[in-house]
Every structure is written in C-alpha cells, then in structure tokens.
Scaffold this active site. Structure first.
Site, PDB file in Angstrom:
ATOM      1  N   THR A  67       0.849  -1.194   0.000  1.00  9.64           N
ATOM      2  CA  THR A  67       0.000   0.000   0.000  1.00  9.64           C
ATOM      3  C   THR A  67       0.885   1.245   0.000  1.00  9.64           C
ATOM      4  OG1 THR A  67      -1.615  -1.277   1.239  1.00  9.64           O
ATOM      5  CG2 THR A  67      -1.979   1.088   1.128  1.00  9.64           C
ATOM      6  N   LYS A  95       6.494  12.687  20.482  1.00 10.27           N
ATOM      7  CA  LYS A  95       6.481  13.619  21.620  1.00 10.27           C
ATOM      8  C   LYS A  95       5.101  13.719  22.251  1.00 10.27           C
ATOM      9  CE  LYS A  95       9.745  16.650  19.173  1.00 10.27           C
ATOM     10  NZ  LYS A  95       9.916  17.993  18.600  1.00 10.27           N
ATOM     11  N   HIS A 144     -10.359  -1.349   4.301  1.00  9.15           N
ATOM     12  CA  HIS A 144      -9.198  -1.058   3.454  1.00  9.15           C
ATOM     13  C   HIS A 144      -9.741  -0.863   2.035  1.00  9.15           C
ATOM     14  CE1 HIS A 144      -5.237  -0.892   1.933  1.00  9.15           C
ATOM     15  NE2 HIS A 144      -4.720  -1.985   2.436  1.00  9.15           N
TER      16      HIS A 144
HETATM   17  C1  NCD Z   1      -3.319  -6.011   4.146  1.00  7.31           C
HETATM   18  C2  NCD Z   1      -3.614  -5.050   5.264  1.00  7.31           C
HETATM   19  O1  NCD Z   1      -2.767  -4.218   5.598  1.00  7.31           O
HETATM   20  O2  NCD Z   1      -4.717  -5.137   5.755  1.00  7.31           O
HETATM   21  N1  NCD Z   1      -2.176  -5.713   3.412  1.00  7.31           N
HETATM   22  C3  NCD Z   1      -2.272  -4.888   2.330  1.00  7.31           C
HETATM   23  O3  NCD Z   1      -2.498  -3.710   2.450  1.00  7.31           O
HETATM   24  N2  NCD Z   1      -2.131  -5.426   1.128  1.00  7.31           N
HETATM   25  C4  NCD Z   1      -3.421  -7.425   4.528  1.00  7.31           C
HETATM   26  C5  NCD Z   1      -2.699  -7.939   5.732  1.00  7.31           C
HETATM   27  O4  NCD Z   1      -1.949  -7.218   6.394  1.00  7.31           O
HETATM   28  O5  NCD Z   1      -2.897  -9.108   6.014  1.00  7.31           O
END
Ligand code: NCD
Length: 315
Positions: A67, A95, A144
C-alpha cells in the site's frame, strides 16, 4: 470542516475515501476506466506530469509494503511530490502529538493525505479535522477500501463481471479489513455467493453478517475445507491478523492452500488471490500455478487503481 464520508456519486473530486460503502457500481466502473488508462500509460511511458505541483503525504502508523509502495510510486508516476512517513517514530507523534494535530500539520504542506493507523476510529477522527482529502489505507480491522478496489479490478479483468460470482474467502474474517471491505463491495452486485472459511471464533460480527445478507450477498460460513465446493471463481486467502487478536486468544485451525487442496476443491477457471503479506496460508508450491495472481497481477493492479484514485481526486 470537510464533509467526511460522502457518497462518491459520479465524482471523486476532492473527496475522502473512507469506506467502500461510499461507492456505487457506476463509480467503480469509472475508476476501472481510469485504471485502464493508467495501465496503458505506465506500459507506454512510465507516467506523465498530470499531478505536477501536488504533494501527497503518506502517513503510515502501521507497517506496509504494497500500500505504501504503490501509493508513493503512483504519485511520482503522475509527476507529483511526496512526504513519505513510514512509521511515526521520528515525527512529533513520538512527543505526544495527537492524530488530529498531525493531520492538520500535513494538510498545510500537501494536497492529500493517505493514512494507515491501527485504530478503527482513526480515519474518522482524521477526516473530521483535515484540510485536505484523506484516503483510508487501512484503519485497524475495519476497512481497506483501496485494496478492495484493486481486488475487484483483478476479478473484473479476469471474469469481465462483478455479479454472479462465487468466492471462497478464508483466514481471519473477524479481523481482516481486506476481507470485510471486499465482502461489502461484493454485496453491491447481484447474485454473488461467498463461502467464508475460518475457525468459528474468527467469524465476522453478526451485525456485519446481517447487513451483508440484507443487501443480498449469499453467505455460508464454513469451518472445514471439505465444504469449499469446487465451483468458485476466486479464492481469497488472507493471513491470521495476529496483531489484532485479543491478548492470550488463539487463532484456532489454519487453512493452507496447497497443490493438493487445489486438486481436490479447485477448478481450471478460478483465480487465487491474497492481499499479501502471505505468511504460511498459501504454500510456495502454489506460486507458480497459472491461477495464482497474488504475486503479480493483483499487486500491479494496486498501482493502476491508486494512480486512478489520485488523479480523479486531485484533478
Ligand atoms: C493487508 C492489510 O494491511 O490489511 N495488506 C495490504 O495492504 N495489502 C493485509 C494484511 O496485512 O494481512
């Protein structure tokens, strides 16, 4: 104050992206069209200057490879600049500065903030005070949305539809924001059927279950591989979210994709997905299977989708 969780309804112009629930089918199609253009642009010339003069802050309170990396390169490939904050240990957060003041600060230096944070309420608090659009890059175990857009894009590019799909989603649905956001998005389209494979203690909340089934998503929750059925279009595996398990609790049994499991319950036309990181929930022997998209297409699609989002929000 910027309005926080607005529906996209046709235009992403300077809007926040907080939840997949802001999008309708038409919005998603528009994003895919721009992502197609971005793919062609990257293949042809690597990028352009359409975001020249704009700056993106990537404010990541949690670890990230894809990401973070894809948002950074997306901005740079469109000629924009970046404030890359990968871990807040060397910022004033150390801080004791609040999230809200940190958000106000980077809103004075950049046109957009991409935020990843371990708390579910973080992105909502941030959106409330932000001077600039906020993109949710993962808020605790809740959502997400940009991962889901790239997951949908990956499915769409393979099957040319987002309805009438059968999927198996496995791992830790209770804590996995990628699984939860994807389920919400699948519920937008008609006649999608999912089997959610997990230990019974890691099932999604009953509230989310009811919301999704009320919207028409057909869900069956299973706790053994024998109930996978062999007609799925996609398998979506995500690791147990260890960092989000309640202290002292056990994750229960684990489900691992192996060649053997695929022989038994897979089919020729399906794809195998994982938002990554993959820990041990997909055996390395599966990586070279032509149905596996997690180590290449799915990740590349993340770049095109994020370029599309930045362009649609900022121009
Ligand atoms: C995921 C997340 O951060 O939720 N990763 C991602 O962004 N591709 C999946 C995970 O951490 O398992």
């Amino acid at each position: 104050m910027r309005s926080q969780n607005h529906k996209i309804t046709g235009s992403l112009d300077h809007k926040n992206i907080i939840s997949v629930e802001q999008f309708d089918k038409k919005d998603i199609k528009n994003i895919f069209q721009t992502a197609d253009e971005m793919r062609k642009l990257v293949e042809k010339s690597g990028g352009d200057e359409s975001l020249k003069g704009k700056i993106m802050t990537a404010l990541f309170y949690e670890p990230s490879s894809r990401t973070f990396g894809s948002f950074i390169t997306a901005m740079q490939r469109l000629g924009g600049g970046i404030i890359p904050i990968h871990g807040v240990g060397s910022t004033s957060v150390k801080k004791g500065e609040s999230l809200e003041d940190t958000i106000r600060t980077f809103g004075c230096y950049s046109e957009i903030i991409v935020l990843r944070h371990p708390n579910e309420d973080s992105v909502h608090k941030a959106a409330k005070v932000s001077y600039v659009p906020i993109i949710n890059a993962g808020n605790g175990g809740e959502e997400h949305p940009t991962q889901t857009l790239l997951d949908l894009y990956t499915i769409y590019r393979k099957f040319n539809r987002l309805n009438n799909l059968k999927g198996v989603l496995a791992g830790d649905p209770l804590h996995s924001r990628t699984i939860k956001s994807l389920l919400k998005a699948l519920a937008l389209y008609s006649n999608n059927k999912v089997r959610i494979l997990s230990p019974t203690n890691l099932r999604i909340s009953r509230k989310l279950y009811t919301d999704l089934t009320n919207k028409g998503l057909k869900i069956s929750e299973i706790d053994g591989e024998k109930d996978i059925s062999n007609d799925a279009d996609f398998w979506y595996w995500n690791r147990i979210q260890k960092e989000r398990l309640a202290e002292g609790s056990k994750s229960g049994s684990k489900f691992v994709v192996t060649t053997k499991l695929l022989e038994k319950y897979g089919n020729d036309k399906m794809i195998i997905m994982n938002p990554l990181p993959r820990i041990d929930e997909i055996a390395p022997e599966v990586d070279s299977d032509p149905r596996s998209v997690y180590l290449k297409n799915q990740m590349q699609n993340g770049l095109y989708i994020r370029m599309a989002l930045l362009k649609l929000i900022l121009t």
